[in-house]
Design a protein around this motif. Structure first.
Motif, PDB file in Angstrom:
ATOM      1  N   HIS A  34       8.418   7.126  11.901  1.00 36.32           N
ATOM      2  CA  HIS A  34       8.672   7.192  10.307  1.00 36.32           C
ATOM      3  C   HIS A  34       7.342   8.569   9.982  1.00 36.32           C
ATOM      4  CE1 HIS A  34       8.800   2.703  10.088  1.00 36.32           C
ATOM      5  NE2 HIS A  34       9.807   2.804  11.050  1.00 36.32           N
ATOM      6  N   SER A  35       6.632   9.444  10.796  1.00 42.83           N
ATOM      7  CA  SER A  35       5.901  10.455  10.325  1.00 42.83           C
ATOM      8  C   SER A  35       7.197  11.402   9.915  1.00 42.83           C
ATOM      9  CB  SER A  35       5.240  10.605  10.951  1.00 42.83           C
ATOM     10  OG  SER A  35       5.416  11.098  12.155  1.00 42.83           O
ATOM     11  N   ASN A  36       8.209  11.642  10.684  1.00 37.73           N
ATOM     12  CA  ASN A  36       9.078  12.197  10.198  1.00 37.73           C
ATOM     13  C   ASN A  36       9.941  12.591   8.896  1.00 37.73           C
ATOM     14  OD1 ASN A  36      11.491  14.314  10.555  1.00 37.73           O
ATOM     15  ND2 ASN A  36      11.975  14.032  12.412  1.00 37.73           N
ATOM     16  N   GLU A  37       9.449  12.923   8.335  1.00 32.50           N
ATOM     17  CA  GLU A  37      10.009  12.925   6.679  1.00 32.50           C
ATOM     18  C   GLU A  37      11.408  12.961   6.235  1.00 32.50           C
ATOM     19  OE1 GLU A  37       7.170  14.155   3.148  1.00 32.50           O
ATOM     20  OE2 GLU A  37       6.524  12.114   2.837  1.00 32.50           O
ATOM     21  N   ALA A  38      11.227  13.979   6.961  1.00 32.30           N
ATOM     22  CA  ALA A  38      12.739  15.421   6.632  1.00 32.30           C
ATOM     23  C   ALA A  38      13.803  13.898   7.024  1.00 32.30           C
ATOM     24  CB  ALA A  38      12.884  16.356   6.998  1.00 32.30           C
ATOM     25  N   SER A  39      13.603  13.775   8.093  1.00 29.23           N
ATOM     26  CA  SER A  39      14.612  12.740   8.897  1.00 29.23           C
ATOM     27  C   SER A  39      14.780  11.070   8.225  1.00 29.23           C
ATOM     28  CB  SER A  39      13.662  11.972  10.306  1.00 29.23           C
ATOM     29  OG  SER A  39      14.480  11.027  10.635  1.00 29.23           O
ATOM     30  N   LEU A  40      14.239  11.075   7.483  1.00 28.79           N
ATOM     31  CA  LEU A  40      13.612   9.682   6.937  1.00 28.79           C
ATOM     32  C   LEU A  40      14.436   9.345   5.287  1.00 28.79           C
ATOM     33  CD1 LEU A  40      10.891   8.179   6.798  1.00 28.79           C
ATOM     34  CD2 LEU A  40      13.044   7.572   8.016  1.00 28.79           C
ATOM     35  N   GLN A  41      14.462  10.964   5.050  1.00 24.93           N
ATOM     36  CA  GLN A  41      15.160  11.427   2.598  1.00 24.93           C
ATOM     37  C   GLN A  41      16.362  11.505   4.214  1.00 24.93           C
ATOM     38  OE1 GLN A  41      13.511  15.249   2.338  1.00 24.93           O
ATOM     39  NE2 GLN A  41      11.518  13.644   0.981  1.00 24.93           N
ATOM     40  N   ALA A  66      10.975   6.407  -2.764  1.00 21.66           N
ATOM     41  CA  ALA A  66      11.192   7.344  -3.372  1.00 21.66           C
ATOM     42  C   ALA A  66       9.595   8.310  -3.582  1.00 21.66           C
ATOM     43  CB  ALA A  66      11.271   7.855  -4.550  1.00 21.66           C
ATOM     44  N   GLU A  67       8.431   6.563  -3.708  1.00 21.31           N
ATOM     45  CA  GLU A  67       7.461   7.662  -3.536  1.00 21.31           C
ATOM     46  C   GLU A  67       6.790   7.899  -1.645  1.00 21.31           C
ATOM     47  OE1 GLU A  67       4.784   4.124  -5.170  1.00 21.31           O
ATOM     48  OE2 GLU A  67       5.204   4.907  -6.889  1.00 21.31           O
ATOM     49  N   ASP A  68       7.418   6.618  -0.873  1.00 23.51           N
ATOM     50  CA  ASP A  68       7.323   6.907   0.055  1.00 23.51           C
ATOM     51  C   ASP A  68       7.732   8.403   1.152  1.00 23.51           C
ATOM     52  OD1 ASP A  68       5.432   4.971   0.320  1.00 23.51           O
ATOM     53  OD2 ASP A  68       6.662   3.695   1.272  1.00 23.51           O
ATOM     54  N   LEU A  69       8.734   8.550   0.722  1.00 23.19           N
ATOM     55  CA  LEU A  69       9.801   9.764   1.240  1.00 23.19           C
ATOM     56  C   LEU A  69       9.135  10.687   0.410  1.00 23.19           C
ATOM     57  CD1 LEU A  69      13.121   7.716   2.834  1.00 23.19           C
ATOM     58  CD2 LEU A  69      10.852   7.970   3.335  1.00 23.19           C
ATOM     59  N   ASP A  70       8.451  10.919  -0.083  1.00 23.63           N
ATOM     60  CA  ASP A  70       8.213  11.943  -0.937  1.00 23.63           C
ATOM     61  C   ASP A  70       9.326  12.730  -1.987  1.00 23.63           C
ATOM     62  OD1 ASP A  70       5.369  12.472  -1.004  1.00 23.63           O
ATOM     63  OD2 ASP A  70       5.403  13.693   0.467  1.00 23.63           O
ATOM     64  N   ILE A  71      10.079  12.322  -2.118  1.00 28.27           N
ATOM     65  CA  ILE A  71      11.219  12.255  -3.329  1.00 28.27           C
ATOM     66  C   ILE A  71      11.390  12.724  -4.698  1.00 28.27           C
ATOM     67  CG2 ILE A  71      13.638  11.951  -3.798  1.00 28.27           C
ATOM     68  CD1 ILE A  71      14.155  11.034  -0.728  1.00 28.27           C
ATOM     69  N   PRO A  72      10.670  13.882  -5.516  1.00 30.38           N
ATOM     70  CA  PRO A  72      10.947  13.186  -6.726  1.00 30.38           C
ATOM     71  C   PRO A  72      10.766  11.870  -7.649  1.00 30.38           C
ATOM     72  CG  PRO A  72      10.780  15.381  -6.149  1.00 30.38           C
ATOM     73  CD  PRO A  72      11.450  14.345  -5.223  1.00 30.38           C
ATOM     74  N   GLU A  73      10.500  11.575  -8.600  1.00 24.38           N
ATOM     75  CA  GLU A  73      11.251  10.040  -9.368  1.00 24.38           C
ATOM     76  C   GLU A  73      13.218  10.825 -10.145  1.00 24.38           C
ATOM     77  OE1 GLU A  73       9.442   7.608 -10.934  1.00 24.38           O
ATOM     78  OE2 GLU A  73       8.008   6.897  -9.616  1.00 24.38           O
ATOM     79  N   TYR A 213      12.336   2.387   8.952  1.00 22.39           N
ATOM     80  CA  TYR A 213      10.959   2.637   7.939  1.00 22.39           C
ATOM     81  C   TYR A 213      11.699   1.225   7.187  1.00 22.39           C
ATOM     82  CZ  TYR A 213       9.676   3.172   3.158  1.00 22.39           C
ATOM     83  OH  TYR A 213       9.404   3.160   1.628  1.00 22.39           O
ATOM     84  N   MET A 214      12.276   0.929   6.445  1.00 24.15           N
ATOM     85  CA  MET A 214      12.556   0.080   5.330  1.00 24.15           C
ATOM     86  C   MET A 214      12.422  -1.251   6.196  1.00 24.15           C
ATOM     87  SD  MET A 214      13.614   1.253   2.464  1.00 24.15           S
ATOM     88  CE  MET A 214      14.674   0.272   1.689  1.00 24.15           C
ATOM     89  N   GLY A 215      12.725  -1.932   7.207  1.00 21.78           N
ATOM     90  CA  GLY A 215      11.825  -3.269   7.750  1.00 21.78           C
ATOM     91  C   GLY A 215      10.295  -2.958   7.894  1.00 21.78           C
ATOM     92  N   ASP A 216       9.915  -2.075   7.707  1.00 21.77           N
ATOM     93  CA  ASP A 216       7.975  -1.652   8.126  1.00 21.77           C
ATOM     94  C   ASP A 216       7.208  -0.350   7.683  1.00 21.77           C
ATOM     95  OD1 ASP A 216       5.659  -2.481   8.793  1.00 21.77           O
ATOM     96  OD2 ASP A 216       6.588  -1.918  11.160  1.00 21.77           O
ATOM     97  N   PRO A 217       7.789  -0.730   6.166  1.00 15.96           N
ATOM     98  CA  PRO A 217       7.130   0.733   5.327  1.00 15.96           C
ATOM     99  C   PRO A 217       5.479   0.996   5.284  1.00 15.96           C
ATOM    100  CG  PRO A 217       7.765  -1.547   3.930  1.00 15.96           C
ATOM    101  CD  PRO A 217       8.378  -2.108   5.750  1.00 15.96           C
ATOM    102  N   VAL A 218       4.803  -0.049   5.986  1.00 16.06           N
ATOM    103  CA  VAL A 218       3.979  -0.111   5.956  1.00 16.06           C
ATOM    104  C   VAL A 218       2.867   0.520   7.022  1.00 16.06           C
ATOM    105  CG1 VAL A 218       2.816  -0.985   4.114  1.00 16.06           C
ATOM    106  CG2 VAL A 218       3.310  -1.910   6.068  1.00 16.06           C
ATOM    107  N   LYS A 219       3.618   1.004   8.497  1.00 22.03           N
ATOM    108  CA  LYS A 219       3.365   1.144   9.485  1.00 22.03           C
ATOM    109  C   LYS A 219       2.927   2.734   9.776  1.00 22.03           C
ATOM    110  CE  LYS A 219       5.983   1.926  13.684  1.00 22.03           C
ATOM    111  NZ  LYS A 219       6.522   2.735  14.378  1.00 22.03           N
ATOM    112  N   LEU A 220       2.926   3.186   9.104  1.00 21.16           N
ATOM    113  CA  LEU A 220       2.380   4.563   9.336  1.00 21.16           C
ATOM    114  C   LEU A 220       0.735   4.374   8.491  1.00 21.16           C
ATOM    115  CD1 LEU A 220       4.267   7.691   8.278  1.00 21.16           C
ATOM    116  CD2 LEU A 220       3.147   7.458  10.607  1.00 21.16           C
ATOM    117  N   GLU A 221       0.369   3.677   7.260  1.00 19.92           N
ATOM    118  CA  GLU A 221      -0.699   3.399   7.244  1.00 19.92           C
ATOM    119  C   GLU A 221      -1.612   2.486   7.722  1.00 19.92           C
ATOM    120  OE1 GLU A 221      -1.801   4.376   4.330  1.00 19.92           O
ATOM    121  OE2 GLU A 221      -3.737   3.403   3.666  1.00 19.92           O
ATOM    122  N   ARG A 222      -0.538   1.346   8.380  1.00 15.14           N
ATOM    123  CA  ARG A 222      -1.208   0.647   8.787  1.00 15.14           C
ATOM    124  C   ARG A 222      -2.386   1.263  10.363  1.00 15.14           C
ATOM    125  NH1 ARG A 222       2.890  -2.492   9.802  1.00 15.14           N
ATOM    126  NH2 ARG A 222       3.542  -2.202  12.274  1.00 15.14           N
TER     127      ARG A 222
END
Ligand code: HEC
Length: 252
Positions: A34-41, A66-73, A213-222
């Motif tokens: 989930h830390s691989n933002e480019a892959s998630l985007q 959009a916020e989690d994946l750093d994509i401008p709204e 990521y969608m199934g567990d969006p807070v994983k990184l934060e946790r």
């Protein structure tokens, strides 16, 4: 003490049951990141373009993604919302469940929690597991989900495998002949796709990573918080220990 050990063992039983439940079809392993933002985007873009026509993600909001994946709204709204929904809305789709049932035999399920339900390895294998089968209404079948109602929507990218793909059987060398067995997932293609098998695997990794990521969006934060909690407990332990020693020092 024995009771404690038995108790601990029984605590582990449900986990064993879960592990056993996943057995059955062999799967290719997939480790989400989930830390691989480019892959998630890339996964989000692919999901919106190829899957959201049929599958909703109605327990999530576009804005959060959009916020989690750093994509401008604005960018997200322009390129990744096709339903005319606002960025703050839930990721629903317009497909009618009854009609879909008539078209495909089963309505396409919501996929927000799919990775929690099936696991990442299952999804990764399923997406790469389609093959040609003329006996099925849509001409395709799937090694992971037999007699599936979903069409092979990525056939243009992957191509169509003429025989059952070797999912879950890694490449090996035959000890007698020295030939490589299962060197490629699909030994024979009925039609070629626009991607090479390796490119398609990477694309499916990204798509599965996004579903994970969608199934567990807070994983990184946790996990980040978890480290602080452990550091706190470690420091607290020192004081608790010293205090304990102080209380008991005069008791003989
Ligand atoms: C044309 C409509 C359609 C499109 C587009 C589509 N699907 Fe499906 N999908 C279905 C249907 C119908 C089912 C239910 C199949 C069944 O139960 O037999 C399904 C099932 C699934 C399942 C298994 C659900 C379960 O039972 O656990 C997954 C995972 C899935 N789709 C992922 C995807 C992904 C990822 C994409 C995008 C690449 C996608 N689908 C695109 C129609 C579609």
């Amino acid at each position: 003490m024995r009771k404690l050990i038995v108790g601990l063992f029984m605590l582990c039983l449900p986990a064993l049951g879960l592990a056993a439940g996943g057995a059955g079809v062999p799967l290719d392993h997939m480790e989400p990141d989930h830390s691989n933002e480019a892959s998630l985007q890339r996964g989000a873009a692919m999901f919106t373009n190829y899957c959201m026509g049929c599958h909703s993600m109605e327990y999530a909001r576009y804005k959060r993604v959009a916020e989690d994946l750093d994509i401008p709204e604005e960018l997200y709204e322009e390129n990744l919302i096709f339903t005319g929904a606002k960025i703050g809305e839930l990721m629903k789709i317009g497909m009618n469940k009854e009609e879909a049932q008539a078209w495909f035999g089963n309505p396409p399920p919501d996929l927000t929690l799919e990775a929690r339900l099936r696991g990442e390895s299952w999804i990764y294998s399923y997406l790469r597991g389609f093959y040609k089968d003329e006996s099925r209404p849509l001409g395709v079948n799937n090694v992971v989900f037999s007699n599936v109602g979903m069409p092979h929507v990525l056939v243009g990218m992957q191509g169509l495998c003429a025989v059952e793909p070797h999912i879950g059987h890694g490449a090996s060398v035959d000890p007698l002949s020295g030939n490589v067995v299962n060197g490629s997932v699909c030994p024979e293609w009925a039609s070629e796709g626009s991607m090479t098998p390796a490119e398609f695997d990477t694309a499916m990794y990204d798509l599965t990573n996004f579903l994970s990521y969608m199934g567990d969006p807070v994983k990184l934060e946790r996990e980040r918080l978890g480290i602080f909690v452990l550091i706190f407990i470690a420091i607290f332990f020192v004081f608790a220990y010293l205090l304990n020693r102080e209380y008991w020092k005069d008791v003989h």
